[in-house]
Design an enzyme around this catalytic site. Structure first.
Site, PDB file in Angstrom:
ATOM      1  N   SER A 174      39.907   7.978  28.401  1.00 49.85           N
ATOM      2  CA  SER A 174      40.855   9.058  28.138  1.00 49.85           C
ATOM      3  C   SER A 174      41.543   9.478  29.429  1.00 49.85           C
ATOM      4  CB  SER A 174      40.128  10.283  27.551  1.00 49.85           C
ATOM      5  OG  SER A 174      41.015  11.388  27.460  1.00 49.85           O
ATOM      6  N   TYR A 187      33.554  16.294  27.305  1.00 48.69           N
ATOM      7  CA  TYR A 187      34.277  15.071  26.955  1.00 48.69           C
ATOM      8  C   TYR A 187      34.870  14.405  28.194  1.00 48.69           C
ATOM      9  CZ  TYR A 187      37.722  12.218  24.381  1.00 48.69           C
ATOM     10  OH  TYR A 187      38.472  11.194  23.865  1.00 48.69           O
TER      11      TYR A 187
END
Length: 282
Positions: A174, A187
């Site tokens: 990401s 995350y």
């Protein structure tokens, strides 16, 4: 998008206005046999980016195995039908990556069904948005790492028992692994770990001619976004990128096709950044 739920009561595969506007594959996308007769195993392949990857791989000629969380059975079966519409086989495996037995059981099931494995895509993941870091629960932090990082670790170990020379592993990272995100610290941290994992594992496997790469999407419309972000954040989603919009799942999936195919045969340990123009300094 993923094989896991974000919370017990929050289903990222839930159908709503946001998910219905997602585009998983363009109607005019023409496969060219880049993955003919390959077997691709995709974790979290039931919806979102995972579904888009599965459909693109199928249109390129691959047969698909999907590991999905049992709560996502409806999404998984929709994806299965879409893959079969492409004329390819789709094998669904329900399983929770919080269960340490799942990677071995699922991989063995794939080998039993197809007798080989060519491509592993580690796409399953979760996040627990939290405005105040002091309120981040230890349980949530541990769950994020157990699924995003440890789940990937165990899936790779099992896959390597079967991947042959020319095989490849692709990891969904990401943009927040590079930028950070104050509301997604669990995350972001887990995705940062996956970047290091990708680079280190690629060095370990290079002489075996097994390539390891990652894709680090920016803001992409997925069920995970739809289910975990408040309405105001959804309205602003992606507007802070140079392209001033969120991306579609299909705009990420083509990067996976490239990394899975012979077109990228001299690429390993690298990260592709479909992120709307965000400049990465790393």
């Amino acid at each position: 998008m993923k094989a896991q739920k974000t919370t017990k009561d929050n289903n990222p595969g839930i159908n709503n206005k946001t998910t219905s506007e997602m585009v998983f594959i363009r109607n005019n996308y023409r496969g060219s046999g880049k993955l003919t007769n390959k077997i691709a195993f995709i974790t979290g392949g039931d919806s979102g980016i995972g579904r888009a990857i599965a459909l693109h791989f199928a249109r390129e000629g691959a047969n698909i195995a999907i590991l999905y969380h049992p709560s996502e059975n409806k999404d998984a079966n929709i994806t299965k039908e879409l893959i079969e519409d492409e004329g390819r086989e789709c094998f669904l495996i329900g399983g929770d990556l919080l269960d340490p037995s799942t990677p071995r059981r699922a991989t063995q099931a794939v080998i039993k069904r197809f007798n080989k494995l060519d491509i592993l895509v580690n796409n399953a993941g979760i996040q627990h948005p939290q405005e105040d870091f002091t309120k981040v629960k230890s349980k949530d932090w541990e769950e994020t790492f157990k699924i995003n990082v440890f789940g990937t670790f165990h899936m790779v170990q099992e896959a390597l028992k079967h991947l042959k020379e020319g095989g490849c592993i692709i990891i969904t990272a990401s943009v927040v692994a590079y930028q950070g995100n104050g509301h997604l610290i669990d995350y972001s941290s887990s995705k940062g770990a996956l970047i290091s994992f990708t680079r280190s594992l690629s060095a370990s496997l290079a002489q075996k001619n097994i390539r390891v790469n990652a894709v680090a999407p920016g803001p992409i419309w997925t069920p995970l976004v739809a289910s975990t972000f408040p309405d105001q954040k959804k309205e602003d989603f992606g507007k802070n990128t140079p392209m001033q919009r969120g991306g579609q799942p299909w705009e990420v999936a083509t990067a996976f096709v490239f990394l899975a195919s012979e077109d990228s045969s001299y690429i390993t340990g690298q990260v592709i950044h479909p992120n709307g123009g965000v400049i990465i300094n790393a």
